[in-house]
Design a protein around this motif. Sequence first.
Motif, PDB file in Angstrom:
ATOM      1  N   ASP A 302      79.706 -44.558 -14.078  1.00  0.00           N
ATOM      2  CA  ASP A 302      80.619 -45.633 -14.476  1.00  0.00           C
ATOM      3  C   ASP A 302      81.287 -46.333 -13.297  1.00  0.00           C
ATOM      4  O   ASP A 302      82.122 -47.209 -13.498  1.00  0.00           O
ATOM      5  CB  ASP A 302      81.722 -45.067 -15.395  1.00  0.00           C
ATOM      6  CG  ASP A 302      81.163 -44.413 -16.647  1.00  0.00           C
ATOM      7  OD1 ASP A 302      80.231 -45.000 -17.241  1.00  0.00           O
ATOM      8  OD2 ASP A 302      81.652 -43.338 -17.024  1.00  0.00           O
ATOM      9  N   GLY A 303      80.920 -45.970 -12.061  1.00  0.00           N
ATOM     10  CA  GLY A 303      81.664 -46.453 -10.905  1.00  0.00           C
ATOM     11  C   GLY A 303      81.118 -47.680 -10.215  1.00  0.00           C
ATOM     12  O   GLY A 303      81.627 -48.078  -9.166  1.00  0.00           O
ATOM     13  N   GLY A 304      80.087 -48.310 -10.794  1.00  0.00           N
ATOM     14  CA  GLY A 304      79.543 -49.509 -10.175  1.00  0.00           C
ATOM     15  C   GLY A 304      78.187 -49.848 -10.767  1.00  0.00           C
ATOM     16  O   GLY A 304      77.751 -49.239 -11.750  1.00  0.00           O
ATOM     17  N   ILE A 305      77.535 -50.841 -10.177  1.00  0.00           N
ATOM     18  CA  ILE A 305      76.203 -51.268 -10.627  1.00  0.00           C
ATOM     19  C   ILE A 305      75.182 -50.880  -9.567  1.00  0.00           C
ATOM     20  O   ILE A 305      75.351 -51.185  -8.385  1.00  0.00           O
ATOM     21  CB  ILE A 305      76.148 -52.794 -10.852  1.00  0.00           C
ATOM     22  CG1 ILE A 305      77.111 -53.207 -11.969  1.00  0.00           C
ATOM     23  CG2 ILE A 305      74.730 -53.234 -11.196  1.00  0.00           C
ATOM     24  CD1 ILE A 305      77.162 -54.710 -12.202  1.00  0.00           C
ATOM     25  N   LEU A 306      74.112 -50.200 -10.007  1.00  0.00           N
ATOM     26  CA  LEU A 306      73.026 -49.824  -9.112  1.00  0.00           C
ATOM     27  C   LEU A 306      71.814 -50.703  -9.366  1.00  0.00           C
ATOM     28  O   LEU A 306      71.475 -50.990 -10.522  1.00  0.00           O
ATOM     29  CB  LEU A 306      72.642 -48.356  -9.311  1.00  0.00           C
ATOM     30  CG  LEU A 306      73.714 -47.323  -8.945  1.00  0.00           C
ATOM     31  CD1 LEU A 306      73.232 -45.927  -9.286  1.00  0.00           C
ATOM     32  CD2 LEU A 306      74.072 -47.421  -7.471  1.00  0.00           C
ATOM     33  N   VAL A 307      71.160 -51.126  -8.293  1.00  0.00           N
ATOM     34  CA  VAL A 307      69.952 -51.950  -8.396  1.00  0.00           C
ATOM     35  C   VAL A 307      68.859 -51.326  -7.552  1.00  0.00           C
ATOM     36  O   VAL A 307      69.122 -50.480  -6.692  1.00  0.00           O
ATOM     37  CB  VAL A 307      70.211 -53.404  -7.936  1.00  0.00           C
ATOM     38  CG1 VAL A 307      71.272 -54.064  -8.801  1.00  0.00           C
ATOM     39  CG2 VAL A 307      70.622 -53.448  -6.460  1.00  0.00           C
ATOM     40  N   GLU A 308      67.628 -51.735  -7.784  1.00  0.00           N
ATOM     41  CA  GLU A 308      66.506 -51.253  -6.980  1.00  0.00           C
ATOM     42  C   GLU A 308      66.538 -51.893  -5.590  1.00  0.00           C
ATOM     43  O   GLU A 308      66.882 -53.064  -5.443  1.00  0.00           O
ATOM     44  CB  GLU A 308      65.178 -51.594  -7.661  1.00  0.00           C
ATOM     45  CG  GLU A 308      64.912 -50.827  -8.937  1.00  0.00           C
ATOM     46  CD  GLU A 308      63.575 -51.199  -9.555  1.00  0.00           C
ATOM     47  OE1 GLU A 308      62.786 -51.930  -8.898  1.00  0.00           O
ATOM     48  OE2 GLU A 308      63.318 -50.779 -10.696  1.00  0.00           O
ATOM     49  N   ALA A 309      66.154 -51.119  -4.592  1.00  0.00           N
ATOM     50  CA  ALA A 309      66.047 -51.664  -3.240  1.00  0.00           C
ATOM     51  C   ALA A 309      65.005 -52.772  -3.200  1.00  0.00           C
ATOM     52  O   ALA A 309      63.993 -52.715  -3.902  1.00  0.00           O
ATOM     53  CB  ALA A 309      65.683 -50.556  -2.256  1.00  0.00           C
ATOM     54  N   LYS A 310      65.267 -53.796  -2.412  1.00  0.00           N
ATOM     55  CA  LYS A 310      64.371 -54.936  -2.160  1.00  0.00           C
ATOM     56  C   LYS A 310      64.205 -55.853  -3.382  1.00  0.00           C
ATOM     57  O   LYS A 310      63.339 -56.734  -3.362  1.00  0.00           O
ATOM     58  CB  LYS A 310      62.992 -54.458  -1.694  1.00  0.00           C
ATOM     59  CG  LYS A 310      63.020 -53.573  -0.455  1.00  0.00           C
ATOM     60  CD  LYS A 310      61.619 -53.169  -0.015  1.00  0.00           C
ATOM     61  CE  LYS A 310      61.652 -52.246   1.184  1.00  0.00           C
ATOM     62  NZ  LYS A 310      60.305 -51.847   1.629  1.00  0.00           N
ATOM     63  N   SER A 311      65.031 -55.682  -4.413  1.00  0.00           N
ATOM     64  CA  SER A 311      64.903 -56.521  -5.607  1.00  0.00           C
ATOM     65  C   SER A 311      65.921 -57.660  -5.580  1.00  0.00           C
ATOM     66  O   SER A 311      67.087 -57.474  -5.929  1.00  0.00           O
ATOM     67  CB  SER A 311      65.099 -55.689  -6.881  1.00  0.00           C
ATOM     68  OG  SER A 311      65.065 -56.526  -8.027  1.00  0.00           O
ATOM     69  N   THR A 312      65.462 -58.826  -5.169  1.00  0.00           N
ATOM     70  CA  THR A 312      66.335 -60.007  -5.165  1.00  0.00           C
ATOM     71  C   THR A 312      66.766 -60.362  -6.583  1.00  0.00           C
ATOM     72  O   THR A 312      67.926 -60.753  -6.811  1.00  0.00           O
ATOM     73  CB  THR A 312      65.605 -61.199  -4.519  1.00  0.00           C
ATOM     74  OG1 THR A 312      65.232 -60.862  -3.189  1.00  0.00           O
ATOM     75  CG2 THR A 312      66.490 -62.433  -4.495  1.00  0.00           C
ATOM     76  N   GLN A 313      65.873 -60.208  -7.546  1.00  0.00           N
ATOM     77  CA  GLN A 313      66.188 -60.557  -8.922  1.00  0.00           C
ATOM     78  C   GLN A 313      67.296 -59.671  -9.485  1.00  0.00           C
ATOM     79  O   GLN A 313      68.238 -60.152 -10.123  1.00  0.00           O
ATOM     80  CB  GLN A 313      64.934 -60.432  -9.805  1.00  0.00           C
ATOM     81  CG  GLN A 313      65.176 -60.804 -11.274  1.00  0.00           C
ATOM     82  CD  GLN A 313      65.755 -62.207 -11.438  1.00  0.00           C
ATOM     83  OE1 GLN A 313      65.194 -63.170 -10.931  1.00  0.00           O
ATOM     84  NE2 GLN A 313      66.893 -62.316 -12.119  1.00  0.00           N
ATOM     85  N   GLN A 314      67.204 -58.360  -9.255  1.00  0.00           N
ATOM     86  CA  GLN A 314      68.244 -57.466  -9.765  1.00  0.00           C
ATOM     87  C   GLN A 314      69.581 -57.735  -9.076  1.00  0.00           C
ATOM     88  O   GLN A 314      70.643 -57.656  -9.715  1.00  0.00           O
ATOM     89  CB  GLN A 314      67.827 -56.012  -9.590  1.00  0.00           C
ATOM     90  CG  GLN A 314      66.724 -55.574 -10.540  1.00  0.00           C
ATOM     91  CD  GLN A 314      66.518 -54.071 -10.549  1.00  0.00           C
ATOM     92  OE1 GLN A 314      67.394 -53.297 -10.178  1.00  0.00           O
ATOM     93  NE2 GLN A 314      65.343 -53.649 -10.995  1.00  0.00           N
ATOM     94  N   LEU A 315      69.539 -58.029  -7.788  1.00  0.00           N
ATOM     95  CA  LEU A 315      70.774 -58.384  -7.077  1.00  0.00           C
ATOM     96  C   LEU A 315      71.406 -59.632  -7.677  1.00  0.00           C
ATOM     97  O   LEU A 315      72.623 -59.696  -7.903  1.00  0.00           O
ATOM     98  CB  LEU A 315      70.484 -58.627  -5.599  1.00  0.00           C
ATOM     99  CG  LEU A 315      70.721 -57.495  -4.612  1.00  0.00           C
ATOM    100  CD1 LEU A 315      70.329 -57.945  -3.215  1.00  0.00           C
ATOM    101  CD2 LEU A 315      72.165 -57.026  -4.643  1.00  0.00           C
TER     102      LEU A 315
END
Length: 365
Positions: A302-315
């Motif tokens: 619950d402490g933040g948002i995690l995204v996949e490395a190198k994923s511009t779209q998820q960022l």
Amino acid sequence: MMKILFCIPMPPPNGGITKWSTLVTNHLKNNREAEFEIIDISPVNKKKINTYKEGMLRRALVQGIAMFGTNRKVKRKLNGGQFDIIHITTSGSLAVFRDLLIMRTAKKFKVAVVYHLHFGRLEECFKANNWEGKLLKKAIAMSTATVAIDPKTYEVINKTMPDVNVEMIANPIDTNELPDPQENKERKVSFIGWKVKTKGVEELISAWNKVGKKFPDYTLQLIGPSNPEYERHLQGMAQVPNLKIMKELPHDKAMEEMNSSSFFVLPSYTEGFPYVILEAMALRTPIIATDVGAISEMIGKDGGILVEAKSTQQLTTALEYYIQNDSVRIECANAAYKKVIENYEISAVMRKIQDLWNSVCLVNK
């Protein structure tokens, strides 16, 4: 009283391991919990080192010369006084050659060794079974005890080398060194760290070229050191005016920027246990980060948002989501703040380190 010989990097430059070094040695000094001496294992000419384009051959030559000098210092220290433990921190790679040399010296003097892994690539190294992986296995086997800073590294060692003594101990933070969390955040997003490709800064700029255009009242600022050539490359990538590429700031100033930011972004390809995440948690600054190293363990579900490395779209999606959802940012920040206070305060972490030192001394007798 126990006596420790630290083989650790000291600032400058500032970074994850040097932050650990400063926190731990200051705590021991202020609380008089152990005697210690330090051998600084930072890179030679560390203020001038080129982190963007430095050939492997040159690095190997420079570090090779330096490691023999470090080992001579270790021998002089062990000849001159009685130490109970040598505590070595490492980032892997070429430094493992130096670590093995120190361990051989420690064995001759019958001194216990704690080997502290400050990186999150161990699984990849073991799978590749390359020179680094083989040397790391040898170093871990030679140590009296190994410290992992993230669950994955701990699990990999337990599974691959079940007979070695390994403990998982998180990096600490001293919240007394930070300002009080700022309630009214400004409309800015901050990245703080080395501006190098592996920190995901190119994907972040690409994402912000879209997000910054859609939300012109928000500013993204990239704060940290960089090679001038790479800095120009990043400047050339920027397509929106609300993107600031800034130089490195003193730590207190960087924390002021973090504290006043709507949220913090760390899109690294690889990490160990990044201090900057702990600092964001302690300042109640919401976090977007890649799911690498110990980050998911640090911030919790619950402490933040995690995204996949190198994923511009998820960022891009995560940045837009945080900008449009103030209440979510506040909930994430509060959850992360609670966790950092309960799990990562310096006094609690130091008790675990000292318990390990005590057990290692008993094993070595």
